[in-house]
Design a protein around this motif. Sequence first.
Motif, mmCIF file in Angstrom:
data_model
loop_
_atom_site.group_PDB
_atom_site.id
_atom_site.type_symbol
_atom_site.label_atom_id
_atom_site.label_comp_id
_atom_site.label_asym_id
_atom_site.label_seq_id
_atom_site.Cartn_x
_atom_site.Cartn_y
_atom_site.Cartn_z
ATOM 1 N N HIS A 152 -3.522 -16.081 -21.925
ATOM 2 C CA HIS A 152 -3.734 -16.219 -20.291
ATOM 3 C C HIS A 152 -4.985 -15.600 -19.752
ATOM 4 O O HIS A 152 -4.993 -14.294 -19.778
ATOM 5 C CB HIS A 152 -2.441 -15.827 -19.836
ATOM 6 C CG HIS A 152 -2.452 -15.832 -18.372
ATOM 7 N ND1 HIS A 152 -2.245 -17.099 -17.749
ATOM 8 C CD2 HIS A 152 -2.161 -15.062 -17.350
ATOM 9 C CE1 HIS A 152 -2.208 -17.065 -16.439
ATOM 10 N NE2 HIS A 152 -2.187 -15.690 -16.240
ATOM 11 N N SER A 153 -5.679 -16.304 -18.941
ATOM 12 C CA SER A 153 -6.964 -15.880 -18.461
ATOM 13 C C SER A 153 -6.802 -15.164 -16.941
ATOM 14 O O SER A 153 -7.405 -14.583 -16.567
ATOM 15 C CB SER A 153 -8.075 -17.070 -18.270
ATOM 16 O OG SER A 153 -7.509 -17.913 -17.651
ATOM 17 N N GLY A 154 -5.613 -15.610 -16.477
ATOM 18 C CA GLY A 154 -5.578 -15.013 -15.088
ATOM 19 C C GLY A 154 -6.341 -15.942 -13.980
ATOM 20 O O GLY A 154 -7.124 -16.954 -14.272
ATOM 21 N N SER A 155 -6.228 -15.381 -12.659
ATOM 22 C CA SER A 155 -6.968 -16.028 -11.658
ATOM 23 C C SER A 155 -8.103 -15.000 -11.031
ATOM 24 O O SER A 155 -7.682 -13.592 -11.220
ATOM 25 C CB SER A 155 -6.161 -16.579 -10.686
ATOM 26 O OG SER A 155 -5.266 -15.580 -10.089
ATOM 27 N N ALA A 156 -8.948 -15.401 -10.441
ATOM 28 C CA ALA A 156 -9.901 -14.407 -9.682
ATOM 29 C C ALA A 156 -10.175 -14.797 -8.265
ATOM 30 O O ALA A 156 -9.823 -15.810 -7.692
ATOM 31 C CB ALA A 156 -11.117 -14.402 -10.497
ATOM 32 N N GLY A 157 -10.962 -14.026 -7.691
ATOM 33 C CA GLY A 157 -11.649 -14.271 -6.456
ATOM 34 C C GLY A 157 -10.419 -14.061 -5.260
ATOM 35 O O GLY A 157 -10.414 -14.399 -4.049
ATOM 36 N N MET A 158 -9.510 -13.102 -5.661
ATOM 37 C CA MET A 158 -8.497 -12.390 -4.596
ATOM 38 C C MET A 158 -8.784 -11.097 -4.233
ATOM 39 O O MET A 158 -8.966 -10.394 -4.958
ATOM 40 C CB MET A 158 -7.238 -13.202 -5.090
ATOM 41 C CG MET A 158 -7.035 -14.460 -5.403
ATOM 42 S SD MET A 158 -7.409 -15.750 -4.178
ATOM 43 C CE MET A 158 -6.113 -15.353 -2.885
ATOM 44 N N LYS A 159 -8.014 -10.797 -3.122
ATOM 45 C CA LYS A 159 -7.777 -9.343 -2.960
ATOM 46 C C LYS A 159 -6.643 -9.155 -2.068
ATOM 47 O O LYS A 159 -6.060 -9.702 -1.776
ATOM 48 C CB LYS A 159 -9.254 -8.942 -2.008
ATOM 49 C CG LYS A 159 -9.183 -9.596 -0.363
ATOM 50 C CD LYS A 159 -10.400 -8.984 0.352
ATOM 51 C CE LYS A 159 -10.248 -9.618 1.684
ATOM 52 N NZ LYS A 159 -11.277 -9.168 2.809
ATOM 53 N N LEU A 160 -6.460 -7.526 -2.056
ATOM 54 C CA LEU A 160 -5.323 -7.231 -1.460
ATOM 55 C C LEU A 160 -5.801 -5.980 -0.666
ATOM 56 O O LEU A 160 -6.602 -5.081 -0.886
ATOM 57 C CB LEU A 160 -4.093 -6.570 -2.546
ATOM 58 C CG LEU A 160 -3.081 -7.442 -2.841
ATOM 59 C CD1 LEU A 160 -2.210 -6.783 -3.953
ATOM 60 C CD2 LEU A 160 -2.228 -7.909 -1.724
ATOM 61 N N ARG A 161 -5.011 -5.709 0.601
ATOM 62 C CA ARG A 161 -5.533 -4.755 1.612
ATOM 63 C C ARG A 161 -5.187 -3.226 0.661
ATOM 64 O O ARG A 161 -3.981 -3.204 0.261
ATOM 65 C CB ARG A 161 -4.775 -4.903 2.801
ATOM 66 C CG ARG A 161 -5.035 -3.623 3.868
ATOM 67 C CD ARG A 161 -4.415 -3.981 5.279
ATOM 68 N NE ARG A 161 -5.006 -5.012 5.545
ATOM 69 C CZ ARG A 161 -4.675 -5.773 6.970
ATOM 70 N NH1 ARG A 161 -3.617 -5.067 7.727
ATOM 71 N NH2 ARG A 161 -5.299 -6.763 7.507
ATOM 72 N N LEU A 162 -6.003 -2.325 0.727
ATOM 73 C CA LEU A 162 -5.615 -1.079 0.106
ATOM 74 C C LEU A 162 -4.446 -0.613 0.653
ATOM 75 O O LEU A 162 -4.409 -0.276 2.043
ATOM 76 C CB LEU A 162 -6.898 -0.329 -0.055
ATOM 77 C CG LEU A 162 -7.055 0.801 -0.882
ATOM 78 C CD1 LEU A 162 -7.016 0.185 -2.504
ATOM 79 C CD2 LEU A 162 -8.322 1.680 -0.692
ATOM 80 N N ASN A 163 -3.561 0.041 -0.235
ATOM 81 C CA ASN A 163 -2.412 0.692 0.329
ATOM 82 C C ASN A 163 -2.865 2.173 0.535
ATOM 83 O O ASN A 163 -3.333 2.815 -0.437
ATOM 84 C CB ASN A 163 -1.186 0.436 -0.515
ATOM 85 C CG ASN A 163 -0.111 1.578 -0.024
ATOM 86 O OD1 ASN A 163 -0.107 2.735 -0.368
ATOM 87 N ND2 ASN A 163 1.015 0.837 0.398
ATOM 88 N N ASP A 164 -2.761 2.940 1.415
ATOM 89 C CA ASP A 164 -3.415 4.221 1.691
ATOM 90 C C ASP A 164 -2.242 5.233 1.074
ATOM 91 O O ASP A 164 -1.482 5.651 2.174
ATOM 92 C CB ASP A 164 -3.668 4.444 3.145
ATOM 93 C CG ASP A 164 -4.233 5.713 3.649
ATOM 94 O OD1 ASP A 164 -4.829 6.228 2.364
ATOM 95 O OD2 ASP A 164 -4.401 6.329 4.449
ATOM 96 N N ARG A 165 -2.288 5.619 -0.182
ATOM 97 C CA ARG A 165 -1.557 6.672 -0.632
ATOM 98 C C ARG A 165 -2.283 7.590 -1.521
ATOM 99 O O ARG A 165 -1.790 8.148 -2.444
ATOM 100 C CB ARG A 165 -0.588 5.886 -1.626
ATOM 101 C CG ARG A 165 -1.119 5.012 -2.734
ATOM 102 C CD ARG A 165 -0.167 4.345 -3.430
ATOM 103 N NE ARG A 165 -0.707 3.615 -4.565
ATOM 104 C CZ ARG A 165 -1.268 2.298 -4.607
ATOM 105 N NH1 ARG A 165 -1.342 1.554 -3.489
ATOM 106 N NH2 ARG A 165 -1.702 1.678 -5.477
ATOM 107 N N PHE A 166 -3.504 7.772 -1.028
ATOM 108 C CA PHE A 166 -4.450 8.770 -1.941
ATOM 109 C C PHE A 166 -4.875 9.773 -1.427
ATOM 110 O O PHE A 166 -5.923 10.417 -1.960
ATOM 111 C CB PHE A 166 -5.737 7.995 -2.507
ATOM 112 C CG PHE A 166 -5.143 6.508 -3.035
ATOM 113 C CD1 PHE A 166 -4.752 6.300 -4.203
ATOM 114 C CD2 PHE A 166 -5.544 5.219 -2.406
ATOM 115 C CE1 PHE A 166 -4.452 5.076 -4.696
ATOM 116 C CE2 PHE A 166 -5.341 4.000 -2.579
ATOM 117 C CZ PHE A 166 -4.663 3.892 -3.933
#
Length: 332
Positions: A152-166
Motif C-alpha cells: 500500500h503506497s498511501g497518499s501524499a500532498g496533504m497537511k494537518l495543522r500542528l498541534n501545540d504540545r511541544f
Amino acid sequence: MSLKVHSIGPACTVQDRGRTGYLDQGLSRSGAADLLALYEGAALLGQSPDCAALEMAGMGGTFESTQQICIALTGAPMQASIDGTPIVWNAAYSMEAGQQLMIGAAKHGNYGYLHIGGGIDTTVFLGSRSTHLTANVGRAIQAGDILPTSLHSGSAGMKLRLNDRFAGGTLRVLASFQTPLFNQETLDRFTQTTFSRGARANRMGMQLDSDGEGFTAKGQLNILSEVITPGDIQMTGTGNPFILLPECQTTGGYPRIATVLPCDLPRAAQTPAGGQVQFEFVTMDEAVALHAKYQSDLARLGALIEPLVRDPHDIPDLLSYQLIGGMISATE
C-alpha cells in the motif's frame, strides 16, 4: 517498497500503538511515546493508525527511497528536506526511487515520527511491531538497515495543522490508590508548583525538578510493590516526581501521587528538557469525558487534513507541470 537508512540518530526505533495484556508477565505496553503523532500520520497517508512508524528521539537521519513511496512526518518538528529542498512538518509527500530524505534535530519537543505508506512491515511479536529496548524486544535502527513497507503506497500532498504540545504546559491528573497517602498540604503544594523537566528522561520515564522541598507520602518506605502503568507519577526517594512513560516497569514501590490522563501523555512525553509543566486534578467524571473527547478527536483527524500548497520557488521542475489543463474560455 522500502527506505534505506544511510545515517540515523542513536535512539530511533520502530513503534506502533504497543502491546497490551502482558503486564502480569512483566511486559509493559511500549509503543509510541506520542500516540497522537501515530494517528496524525495515519490521517495524512489515508491508512490505519495500527501501522508502525519510525520514532526518532531528538534526531532523525538520512534515508533513500528504493522506489516510489509516500511518507509523512509528525510529532516533534525537525528540520527536513527531500534532495535538498526543504519540506514542512505535519505533512505527507511522495518520494521517487533514489531520492533522499534528510531529517535533522528536533526544533521543539522530543519525538518525531517518520511514517511510510502501508506502515513499516517489521516482524510482529505478541501482536505488535513495537520495539521495547528495556525488555530486549527488537533493537534500535542502525545505518544500513532497510525499513520495509507493504504494497500500500498511501497518499501524499496533504497537511494537518500542528498541534501545540511541544513546550510543556498543564497536565491533567487523576487521583490514584496512593494519593490519600499524601496529606492535603502536600497535594496543594503539588498543584501550585511549576516543575521543569530534568535531564533524567527516556522512554521509561521523565524526572521533574522544582525549587523547595520534595514531596513525600506517609509511610512511603513501607509501601508494597503494586502494578503501575504509563502516566503514573511516582515520588522517588529524593521527593522528585517521575512521570512514567511507555517502557516503564510493570510494578513499583515508590508512592504514586496521581496519574496523567492518556490525552495529556503526548504533551508530557514531548516536554523538552527545561520545559515547564503544572498539574491539575480532575474528577473521575471529568476524566471520562476528556478521554471520550480525545478518542473522538483522534477518529476525526482524517476530516481535518487539507491540501499541501507548495511554494513555486521550491519546485525545481515547475515548468514540467501541466498548469493550465482543464481551463476554459472566459467568454464561454
